[in-house]
Design a protein around this motif. Structure first.
Motif, PDB file in Angstrom:
ATOM      1  N   LYS A  61       0.812  -1.216   0.000  1.00  0.00           N
ATOM      2  CA  LYS A  61       0.000   0.000   0.000  1.00  0.00           C
ATOM      3  C   LYS A  61       0.849   1.271   0.000  1.00  0.00           C
ATOM      4  N   GLN A  62       1.825   1.346   0.893  1.00  0.00           N
ATOM      5  CA  GLN A  62       2.656   2.559   0.953  1.00  0.00           C
ATOM      6  C   GLN A  62       3.408   2.774  -0.346  1.00  0.00           C
ATOM      7  N   VAL A  63       3.934   1.689  -0.913  1.00  0.00           N
ATOM      8  CA  VAL A  63       4.708   1.788  -2.152  1.00  0.00           C
ATOM      9  C   VAL A  63       3.808   2.238  -3.304  1.00  0.00           C
ATOM     10  N   VAL A  64       2.654   1.639  -3.403  1.00  0.00           N
ATOM     11  CA  VAL A  64       1.724   1.974  -4.481  1.00  0.00           C
ATOM     12  C   VAL A  64       1.333   3.441  -4.420  1.00  0.00           C
ATOM     13  N   ASP A  65       0.985   3.907  -3.226  1.00  0.00           N
ATOM     14  CA  ASP A  65       0.588   5.313  -3.081  1.00  0.00           C
ATOM     15  C   ASP A  65       1.728   6.249  -3.465  1.00  0.00           C
ATOM     16  N   ALA A  66       2.934   5.928  -3.002  1.00  0.00           N
ATOM     17  CA  ALA A  66       4.085   6.783  -3.294  1.00  0.00           C
ATOM     18  C   ALA A  66       4.460   6.752  -4.774  1.00  0.00           C
ATOM     19  N   PHE A  67       4.388   5.571  -5.389  1.00  0.00           N
ATOM     20  CA  PHE A  67       4.737   5.426  -6.800  1.00  0.00           C
ATOM     21  C   PHE A  67       3.729   6.155  -7.689  1.00  0.00           C
ATOM     22  N   ASN A  68       2.461   5.992  -7.386  1.00  0.00           N
ATOM     23  CA  ASN A  68       1.438   6.678  -8.167  1.00  0.00           C
ATOM     24  C   ASN A  68       1.626   8.191  -8.101  1.00  0.00           C
ATOM     25  N   LYS A  69       1.933   8.697  -6.916  1.00  0.00           N
ATOM     26  CA  LYS A  69       2.129  10.132  -6.738  1.00  0.00           C
ATOM     27  C   LYS A  69       3.379  10.620  -7.464  1.00  0.00           C
ATOM     28  N   ALA A  70       4.444   9.820  -7.421  1.00  0.00           N
ATOM     29  CA  ALA A  70       5.714  10.244  -8.020  1.00  0.00           C
ATOM     30  C   ALA A  70       5.711  10.162  -9.536  1.00  0.00           C
ATOM     31  N   THR A  71       4.981   9.186 -10.089  1.00  0.00           N
ATOM     32  CA  THR A  71       5.084   8.922 -11.535  1.00  0.00           C
ATOM     33  C   THR A  71       3.820   9.233 -12.331  1.00  0.00           C
ATOM     34  N   GLY A  72       2.688   9.347 -11.664  1.00  0.00           N
ATOM     35  CA  GLY A  72       1.439   9.535 -12.382  1.00  0.00           C
ATOM     36  C   GLY A  72       0.806   8.234 -12.848  1.00  0.00           C
ATOM     37  N   ALA A  73       1.427   7.102 -12.516  1.00  0.00           N
ATOM     38  CA  ALA A  73       0.866   5.803 -12.878  1.00  0.00           C
ATOM     39  C   ALA A  73      -0.354   5.492 -12.021  1.00  0.00           C
ATOM     40  N   ASN A  74      -1.091   4.486 -12.421  1.00  0.00           N
ATOM     41  CA  ASN A  74      -2.230   4.007 -11.645  1.00  0.00           C
ATOM     42  C   ASN A  74      -2.025   2.518 -11.379  1.00  0.00           C
ATOM     43  N   VAL A  75      -1.498   2.204 -10.201  1.00  0.00           N
ATOM     44  CA  VAL A  75      -1.229   0.822  -9.816  1.00  0.00           C
ATOM     45  C   VAL A  75      -2.363   0.339  -8.920  1.00  0.00           C
ATOM     46  N   LYS A  76      -2.931  -0.791  -9.274  1.00  0.00           N
ATOM     47  CA  LYS A  76      -4.056  -1.352  -8.531  1.00  0.00           C
ATOM     48  C   LYS A  76      -3.680  -2.725  -7.991  1.00  0.00           C
ATOM     49  N   VAL A  77      -3.978  -2.971  -6.722  1.00  0.00           N
ATOM     50  CA  VAL A  77      -3.747  -4.270  -6.096  1.00  0.00           C
ATOM     51  C   VAL A  77      -5.046  -5.058  -6.120  1.00  0.00           C
ATOM     52  N   VAL A  78      -4.991  -6.256  -6.678  1.00  0.00           N
ATOM     53  CA  VAL A  78      -6.165  -7.129  -6.773  1.00  0.00           C
ATOM     54  C   VAL A  78      -5.928  -8.362  -5.902  1.00  0.00           C
ATOM     55  N   THR A  79      -6.843  -8.645  -4.989  1.00  0.00           N
ATOM     56  CA  THR A  79      -6.719  -9.811  -4.116  1.00  0.00           C
ATOM     57  C   THR A  79      -7.269 -11.046  -4.817  1.00  0.00           C
ATOM     58  N   ILE A  80      -6.423 -12.062  -4.942  1.00  0.00           N
ATOM     59  CA  ILE A  80      -6.820 -13.337  -5.546  1.00  0.00           C
ATOM     60  C   ILE A  80      -7.219 -14.279  -4.414  1.00  0.00           C
ATOM     61  N   PRO A  81      -8.363 -14.940  -4.512  1.00  0.00           N
ATOM     62  CA  PRO A  81      -8.844 -15.788  -3.416  1.00  0.00           C
ATOM     63  C   PRO A  81      -7.885 -16.943  -3.107  1.00  0.00           C
ATOM     64  N   ASP A  82      -7.882 -17.358  -1.853  1.00  0.00           N
ATOM     65  CA  ASP A  82      -7.156 -18.563  -1.464  1.00  0.00           C
ATOM     66  C   ASP A  82      -7.895 -19.795  -1.974  1.00  0.00           C
ATOM     67  N   PRO A  83      -7.199 -20.889  -2.306  1.00  0.00           N
ATOM     68  CA  PRO A  83      -5.740 -21.033  -2.230  1.00  0.00           C
ATOM     69  C   PRO A  83      -5.059 -20.229  -3.332  1.00  0.00           C
ATOM     70  N   TYR A  84      -4.226 -19.291  -2.909  1.00  0.00           N
ATOM     71  CA  TYR A  84      -3.672 -18.289  -3.813  1.00  0.00           C
ATOM     72  C   TYR A  84      -2.896 -18.889  -4.973  1.00  0.00           C
ATOM     73  N   GLU A  85      -1.947 -19.776  -4.667  1.00  0.00           N
ATOM     74  CA  GLU A  85      -1.079 -20.317  -5.710  1.00  0.00           C
ATOM     75  C   GLU A  85      -1.873 -21.044  -6.793  1.00  0.00           C
ATOM     76  N   GLN A  86      -2.816 -21.875  -6.359  1.00  0.00           N
ATOM     77  CA  GLN A  86      -3.614 -22.616  -7.336  1.00  0.00           C
ATOM     78  C   GLN A  86      -4.483 -21.671  -8.165  1.00  0.00           C
ATOM     79  N   SER A  87      -5.027 -20.634  -7.521  1.00  0.00           N
ATOM     80  CA  SER A  87      -5.865 -19.671  -8.237  1.00  0.00           C
ATOM     81  C   SER A  87      -5.063 -18.910  -9.286  1.00  0.00           C
ATOM     82  N   VAL A  88      -3.845 -18.508  -8.918  1.00  0.00           N
ATOM     83  CA  VAL A  88      -2.994 -17.789  -9.867  1.00  0.00           C
ATOM     84  C   VAL A  88      -2.611 -18.690 -11.037  1.00  0.00           C
ATOM     85  N   GLN A  89      -2.219 -19.928 -10.738  1.00  0.00           N
ATOM     86  CA  GLN A  89      -1.831 -20.846 -11.808  1.00  0.00           C
ATOM     87  C   GLN A  89      -2.983 -21.087 -12.779  1.00  0.00           C
TER      88      GLN A  89
END
Length: 436
Positions: A61-89
């Motif tokens: 969260k802190q990094v995303v807020d600081a990066f967006n402010k410094a660069t003008g980018a829009n970084v979004k964190v998306v929560t993937i449901p558990d079990p995380y590894e299997q869901s991502v794969q």
């Protein structure tokens, strides 16, 4: 039936991902040499997505807020449901990719993502030379190519304990080996104290109990032997560890609600003094930090590594410790993802670890004020630690699910071992491991 369905799905995923390309080829989605932009270069209009698990989604969260402010980018964190590894794969196997994701930086888990095809190499990342010697080459590689970067100290399997509970029951020093820990647990039980807490419903921590018992064997090459079929999960060294875990549960040394207890229950039980000890990793302590300040944690919570022969930790870099950057086919976004990591591990790193109150893994950045002693002790144990199954085995079977089934009464220790070995064989074969 459900258990074997999961096994087949996991194996099929590895096969389908691996079948997409030559696993030995380094296939870049974008042409030309990899470049590293200035961390604060402007990125107006660029959108990036980071996938995270439920226990890692607050980390950036802190990094995303600081990066967006410094660069003008829009970084979004998306929560993937558990079990995380299997869901991502599952998502990646169907072509759904983020720009970045939290991911366990071990060879087996990077291979499960088909790193050479799906991930950007980070071998020449500008922050790598800043890593402390204890973590610099520990993890993040497939062969000689780095595909993941640590952002926090790698997790260590060990024992978090309530100092006040032990002291109130006349225990003035921490156990010096596994058997001594069990002796302490029996003394606590005799006084009406719950010695250990386990989160059987959320399952994933169950494997730590087996792995800490295998620390000495791991130091003597156990996982290399399993990788080459000289040993199996059915071998006495592993099966006996599984049996020992079950015998301690049967003895009543764990919480009565072991079958239904969850991750958040475990943290609360230890902090409230309703249990004396929990075998866990760093993300568990992150949960405690979210509910108590450093002064309270230093007063109540301690950490010690454990193994059969002594105080040896088992390192297991988990998905909350590291990130990967995906090859999406969009050169601009790929460059922006690299820039985000450069920002995180460069100009923002000092602010990040101060926000998280966590240990620094960069030699030029000191630990911030307010890092709890237990977390510092866990980090210090890395220098004498041994690799976990996830760090050293060629495949990562669902040992934790099988152990949870054992806790629920659905499997015997022998069945846990044989089921885990069957899955290991299939996953190792799918990953192209020699001899499988």
């Amino acid at each position: 039936m459900k258990r074997w369905h999961h096994l087949v799905v996991a194996t099929t995923l590895v096969l389908s991902v691996a079948a997409c390309s030559d696993p030995g080829a380094d296939q870049s989605a974008s042409s030309g040499p990899v470049t590293w932009a200035e961390p604060t270069a402007k990125l107006d209009g660029v959108n990036l997505t980071i996938w995270a698990a439920q226990n890692s989604n607050a980390i950036p969260k802190q990094v995303v807020d600081a990066f967006n402010k410094a660069t003008g980018a829009n970084v979004k964190v998306v929560t993937i449901p558990d079990p995380y590894e299997q869901s991502v794969q599952t998502k990646v196997a169907t072509g759904d990719k983020p720009d970045l994701a939290f991911w366990q930086p071990t060879t087996s888990q990077l291979t499960a993502l088909n790193a050479k095809t799906n991930l950007q190499p980070l071998t020449d990342a500008p922050w790598l030379k800043k890593f402390s010697p204890a973590v610099g080459r520990m993890t993040g590689f497939v062969g000689d190519t780095r595909y993941a970067t640590l952002v926090t100290s790698p997790a260590v399997e060990g024992v978090y304990y309530n100092k006040e509970v032990l002291a109130a029951n006349g225990i003035t020093s921490t156990p010096k080996n596994f058997d001594e820990m069990v002796t302490v647990a029996r003394a606590l039980k005799a006084k009406g104290v719950t010695p250990f807490h386990e989160m059987g419903a959320d399952r994933w921590a169950t494997q730590w109990w087996v792995q800490v018992q295998l620390a000495d064997a791991a130091k003597n090459g156990l996982w290399k032997k399993i990788n080459t079929k000289q040993e199996t999960f059915n071998s006495p060294v592993v099966l006996n560890a599984i049996k020992k875990y079950k015998s301690l549960i049967d003895e009543g040394l764990f919480n009565k609600d072991i079958k239904t207890a969850k991750f958040e229950d475990q943290g609360k039980a230890l902090l409230d003094g309703k249990a004396a000890m929990a075998v866990q990793v760093n993300s568990f302590f992150g949960q405690l930090q979210a509910t108590a300040d450093t002064a309270t944690l230093d007063k109540k919570i301690g950490f010690f590594p454990i193994s059969p022969s002594g105080n040896v930790g088992t390192f297991i870099p988990d998905q909350s410790n590291a990130l990967v950057a995906f090859r999406t086919g969009d050169a601009k976004r790929e460059a922006a993802a690299r820039q985000f990591l450069s920002f995180w591990m460069g100009p923002d790193y000092k602010d990040f670890i101060a926000d998280r109150k966590t240990v620094s893994i960069e030699t030029s950045v000191p630990n911030p004020a307010g890092v709890p002693t237990a977390l510092q002790d866990a980090h210090a144990s890395l220098s004498n630690s041994v690799g976990s199954m996830q760090a050293l085995a060629v495949a990562n079977p669902d040992l934790y699910i099988n152990l949870a089934d054992m806790i629920s009464g659905a499997m015997s220790p022998e069945k846990v071992a044989s089921t885990t070995q069957a899955q290991f064989d299939q996953l190792a074969k799918a990953a192209g491991a020699p001899g499988f």
